[in-house]
Design a protein around this motif. Structure first.
Motif, PDB file in Angstrom:
ATOM      1  N   GLU A 184     -42.793   6.334 -60.318  1.00 13.55           N
ATOM      2  CA  GLU A 184     -43.461   7.200 -61.548  1.00 13.55           C
ATOM      3  C   GLU A 184     -44.755   7.491 -60.708  1.00 13.55           C
ATOM      4  OE1 GLU A 184     -43.245   5.149 -65.090  1.00 13.55           O
ATOM      5  OE2 GLU A 184     -40.901   5.159 -65.053  1.00 13.55           O
ATOM      6  N   VAL A 185     -45.439   6.424 -60.183  1.00 11.74           N
ATOM      7  CA  VAL A 185     -46.849   6.737 -59.789  1.00 11.74           C
ATOM      8  C   VAL A 185     -46.615   7.318 -58.345  1.00 11.74           C
ATOM      9  CG1 VAL A 185     -48.848   5.554 -59.248  1.00 11.74           C
ATOM     10  CG2 VAL A 185     -47.461   4.699 -61.274  1.00 11.74           C
ATOM     11  N   SER A 186     -45.908   6.844 -57.562  1.00 12.99           N
ATOM     12  CA  SER A 186     -46.152   7.045 -56.119  1.00 12.99           C
ATOM     13  C   SER A 186     -45.615   8.436 -55.936  1.00 12.99           C
ATOM     14  CB  SER A 186     -45.326   6.067 -55.220  1.00 12.99           C
ATOM     15  OG  SER A 186     -45.496   6.304 -53.841  1.00 12.99           O
ATOM     16  N   LYS A 187     -44.275   8.869 -56.255  1.00 15.95           N
ATOM     17  CA  LYS A 187     -43.564  10.153 -56.056  1.00 15.95           C
ATOM     18  C   LYS A 187     -44.674  11.530 -56.228  1.00 15.95           C
ATOM     19  CE  LYS A 187     -39.713  12.813 -57.092  1.00 15.95           C
ATOM     20  NZ  LYS A 187     -38.242  13.045 -57.751  1.00 15.95           N
ATOM     21  N   PRO A 188     -45.377  11.537 -57.373  1.00 14.35           N
ATOM     22  CA  PRO A 188     -45.970  12.633 -57.638  1.00 14.35           C
ATOM     23  C   PRO A 188     -47.255  12.735 -56.591  1.00 14.35           C
ATOM     24  CG  PRO A 188     -45.799  11.820 -59.528  1.00 14.35           C
ATOM     25  CD  PRO A 188     -45.222  10.647 -58.480  1.00 14.35           C
TER      26      PRO A 188
END
Length: 62
Positions: free
Chosen positions: A20-24
């Motif tokens: 949720e944090v890393s993908k964007p």
């Protein structure tokens, strides 16, 4: 040929709550890699983005 730093923006190996944090951030890094010319400022920007991603993933780990 992508910048060597790009391998550190991979997120597929992370659990869903960390993605949720890393993908964007990884997607933003890929956009910058594709759209900006190579040079020292791009390298510096990607390096700082990686530092931010690492800190934010650690924050999610809490």
């Amino acid at each position: 040929m992508p910048s060597p730093i790009m391998k550190y923006f991979a997120y597929e190996h992370l659990s869903a709550h960390l993605q949720e944090v890393s993908k964007p951030i990884g997607e933003l890094a890929q956009q910058m890699e594709s759209n900006l010319p190579d040079g020292p400022e791009k390298s510096a920007g990607l390096r700082k983005l990686l530092e931010a991603k690492d800190a934010l993933v650690r924050a999610k780990l809490g």
